[in-house]
Design a protein around this motif. Structure first.
Motif, PDB file in Angstrom:
ATOM      1  N   ALA A 151       6.353   6.316  -4.433  1.00 29.76           N
ATOM      2  CA  ALA A 151       6.630   6.675  -5.828  1.00 29.76           C
ATOM      3  C   ALA A 151       6.243   8.122  -6.088  1.00 29.76           C
ATOM      4  N   ILE A 152       5.130   8.554  -5.499  1.00 23.63           N
ATOM      5  CA  ILE A 152       4.692   9.940  -5.658  1.00 23.63           C
ATOM      6  C   ILE A 152       5.657  10.880  -4.945  1.00 23.63           C
ATOM      7  N   ALA A 153       6.090  10.476  -3.745  1.00 29.76           N
ATOM      8  CA  ALA A 153       7.000  11.323  -2.976  1.00 29.76           C
ATOM      9  C   ALA A 153       8.361  11.471  -3.662  1.00 29.76           C
ATOM     10  N   ASN A 154       8.789  10.429  -4.362  1.00 24.98           N
ATOM     11  CA  ASN A 154      10.097  10.469  -5.044  1.00 24.98           C
ATOM     12  C   ASN A 154      10.036  11.116  -6.412  1.00 24.98           C
ATOM     13  N   ALA A 155       8.837  11.365  -6.900  1.00 25.18           N
ATOM     14  CA  ALA A 155       8.688  11.950  -8.245  1.00 25.18           C
ATOM     15  C   ALA A 155       8.990  13.425  -8.249  1.00 25.18           C
ATOM     16  N   GLY A 185       0.799  -1.216   0.000  1.00 27.49           N
ATOM     17  CA  GLY A 185       0.000   0.000   0.000  1.00 27.49           C
ATOM     18  C   GLY A 185       0.834   1.268   0.000  1.00 27.49           C
ATOM     19  N   SER A 186       2.032   1.187   0.556  1.00 26.84           N
ATOM     20  CA  SER A 186       2.874   2.387   0.622  1.00 26.84           C
ATOM     21  C   SER A 186       3.738   2.580  -0.616  1.00 26.84           C
ATOM     22  N   LYS A 187       3.837   1.585  -1.483  1.00 27.42           N
ATOM     23  CA  LYS A 187       4.644   1.740  -2.708  1.00 27.42           C
ATOM     24  C   LYS A 187       4.166   2.898  -3.580  1.00 27.42           C
ATOM     25  N   PRO A 188       2.869   3.024  -3.875  1.00 30.06           N
ATOM     26  CA  PRO A 188       2.429   4.160  -4.697  1.00 30.06           C
ATOM     27  C   PRO A 188       2.720   5.502  -4.033  1.00 30.06           C
ATOM     28  N   LEU A 189       2.598   5.555  -2.712  1.00 34.76           N
ATOM     29  CA  LEU A 189       2.866   6.808  -2.003  1.00 34.76           C
ATOM     30  C   LEU A 189       4.337   7.201  -2.089  1.00 34.76           C
TER      31      LEU A 189
END
Length: 102
Positions: A98-102, A92-96
């Motif tokens: 990914a957004i934070a690292n973008a 569940g935290s993978k998409p979050l």
């Protein structure tokens, strides 16, 4: 008679200026209406695209939630529950992240 001619010249030039001004105003209004229509069409297309993306995301999240609930319901002991819970949190935290690292 010369005075009347001068008045006629002034009247004619005023009429011509008003007609030219009116034509220019009509052209500006037509361009503004065209720009507004084009802008509205672009906005409509963007909203449709966002709506489609949101629907896809909602469908994906619903599938993931259903799978998680089924997996939690199938747990047999506390050790499995903790392992499954940690896996679900990580997934569940993978998409979050990914957004934070973008």
């Amino acid at each position: 008679m010369a005075k009347q001619t001068r008045e006629q010249v002034v009247q004619d030039s005023t009429t011509e200026a008003l007609a030219t001004s009116g034509e220019a105003t009509n052209e500006i209004m037509k361009r503004n209406a065209d720009a507004l229509t084009e802008s509205g069409n672009a906005s409509r297309a963007a909203i449709q695209e966002l709506t489609k993306a949101y629907q896809e995301l909602a469908t994906k999240n619903a599938r993931n939630l259903t799978a998680a609930m089924q997996a939690l319901a199938a747990v047999k002991n506390p050790a499995e529950f903790i392992a499954l819970q940690q896996r679900l949190i990580k997934e569940g935290s993978k998409p979050l992240s990914a957004i934070a690292n973008a």
